[in-house]
Design an enzyme around this catalytic site. Sequence first.
Site, PDB file in Angstrom:
ATOM      1  N   TYR A  72       0.838  -1.193   0.000  1.00 55.31           N
ATOM      2  CA  TYR A  72       0.000   0.000   0.000  1.00 55.31           C
ATOM      3  C   TYR A  72       0.877   1.248   0.000  1.00 55.31           C
ATOM      4  CZ  TYR A  72      -3.459   3.418   1.310  1.00 55.31           C
ATOM      5  OH  TYR A  72      -4.257   4.529   1.333  1.00 55.31           O
ATOM      6  N   ASP A  97      -0.627  -6.255   7.179  1.00 57.76           N
ATOM      7  CA  ASP A  97      -1.772  -5.497   6.687  1.00 57.76           C
ATOM      8  C   ASP A  97      -2.711  -6.517   6.046  1.00 57.76           C
ATOM      9  OD1 ASP A  97      -3.623  -3.950   5.304  1.00 57.76           O
ATOM     10  OD2 ASP A  97      -2.178  -2.336   4.930  1.00 57.76           O
TER      11      ASP A  97
HETATM   12  C1  PLP Z   1      -6.692   1.819   2.014  1.00 61.53           C
HETATM   13  C2  PLP Z   1      -5.615   0.981   2.605  1.00 61.53           C
HETATM   14  C3  PLP Z   1      -4.914   1.418   3.730  1.00 61.53           C
HETATM   15  C4  PLP Z   1      -5.135   2.782   4.353  1.00 61.53           C
HETATM   16  O1  PLP Z   1      -6.399   2.899   4.918  1.00 61.53           O
HETATM   17  P1  PLP Z   1      -7.154   4.315   5.092  1.00 61.53           P
HETATM   18  O2  PLP Z   1      -8.365   3.921   5.831  1.00 61.53           O
HETATM   19  O3  PLP Z   1      -7.383   4.855   3.719  1.00 61.53           O
HETATM   20  O4  PLP Z   1      -6.242   5.203   5.874  1.00 61.53           O
HETATM   21  C5  PLP Z   1      -3.947   0.592   4.239  1.00 61.53           C
HETATM   22  N1  PLP Z   1      -3.674  -0.613   3.678  1.00 61.53           N
HETATM   23  C6  PLP Z   1      -4.328  -1.057   2.601  1.00 61.53           C
HETATM   24  C7  PLP Z   1      -3.970  -2.394   2.022  1.00 61.53           C
HETATM   25  C8  PLP Z   1      -5.314  -0.283   2.027  1.00 61.53           C
HETATM   26  O5  PLP Z   1      -5.953  -0.736   0.930  1.00 61.53           O
END
Ligand code: PLP
Length: 383
Positions: free
Chosen positions: A106, A177
């Site tokens: 990301y 993540d």
């Molecule tokens: C969108 C996203 C984020 C960040 O999230 P927000 O809520 O936009 O701050 C982090 N990791 C991944 C994989 C994402 O798709």
Amino acid sequence: MTLKNAREDGLRHTASIESWVVSAGRDRRPGSPLNVPPWPASNFVLGDGRAYSRDDGTPGWEALEELVGGLEGGTAVAFASGMAGIAAIFDQLPTGAIVALPDDCYQGAAGLASAGERRGRWSVQRIAVTDTARWLEACATADLIWLESPSNPLLTVADVDVICAAPRKPGAILAVDNTFATPLNQRPLALGADVAVQSVTKFIGGHSDLLAGVVTAREASVAAQLRMSRELTGATPGTLEAFLAVRGARTLALRLERAQHSAMTLAERLAGHPHVSVVRYPGLPSHPTYDAARRQLRGFGSVISFDARGGAASADAVCTGLRLIQHATSLGAVESTIERRASVPGQEHLPPSLLRLSVGIEAVGDLWADLDQALLTMLEATT
Ligand SMILES: *Cc1c(COP(=O)(O)O)cnc(C)c1O
């Protein structure tokens, strides 16, 4: 008011995650509303432990934390956004720390890591998602091991199970993540990760109408440190956002099941389309990390990336030629969205005609008809 008993009740009576998303985060006392209503409160009458919401939370945030914490299998802390949660994890690092980050991940996480590196806070090593040998080395030396799997936008699956099981430097944090997989398809904490990140903005919220994030920690002491970061940096979730996130999560299992079923169908059809050169979807046997995906993911998710033949202009023509699928950046919602990722500043290293498609819950036949007509129109427009 506390939801702690509700959590224990729920876990005892709930065999499956499909039921957990519906039953978690409720106040079960007689006379309570079935859903925890929005709690617009900063200040509380003193004497019952809850004084100020930034320090002590609200029942609305706790409902979301209970729900996502139960899904991920740990103690959850809700944040203003996914990035606020990611920043709280980086906030734990001592000066001079070593951060190991995937080469495909990301862009917000990568941007935060490189901004901190420029300011002399830590140094960053980028490692290919599939280079497991280097990840195992990083486990022994890095202070933060950052995994994202499937990765964004190439949808490469890391050997999360192998990397999470490797011995780590004492005090190091291994973070996954888990936004693309969602805790329904992958549970990193059970594999040995220290923290799992959800951008609740995406699948959990599911309706493109809020920003929120949740970080879930395997150890309660790590969750307490993240809460302290939230308190000190003020990255608290919004009242309405927390309410909407729980409401969205009620249908997470249904939405994901439908969307990933459709994604499989669309990926197969796109792979046979004459105007498409490459399709990346973890559920396709042709995908380079198909075996890792089969081993680790309960479902293959609902994001596909594919390259339109004819370069950037053709891919742009596909985006603007679609009628049902929205030309928009984010993902994980009820509506299907598509974007040419290399058009985003900072993403120019990606294949120029790579389109990231987040499959929603529309009828799959309509989605296919829309993609097919846009691909055919694209070819006519650009030849
Ligand atoms: C969108 C996203 C984020 C960040 O999230 P927000 O809520 O936009 O701050 C982090 N990791 C991944 C994989 C994402 O798709």
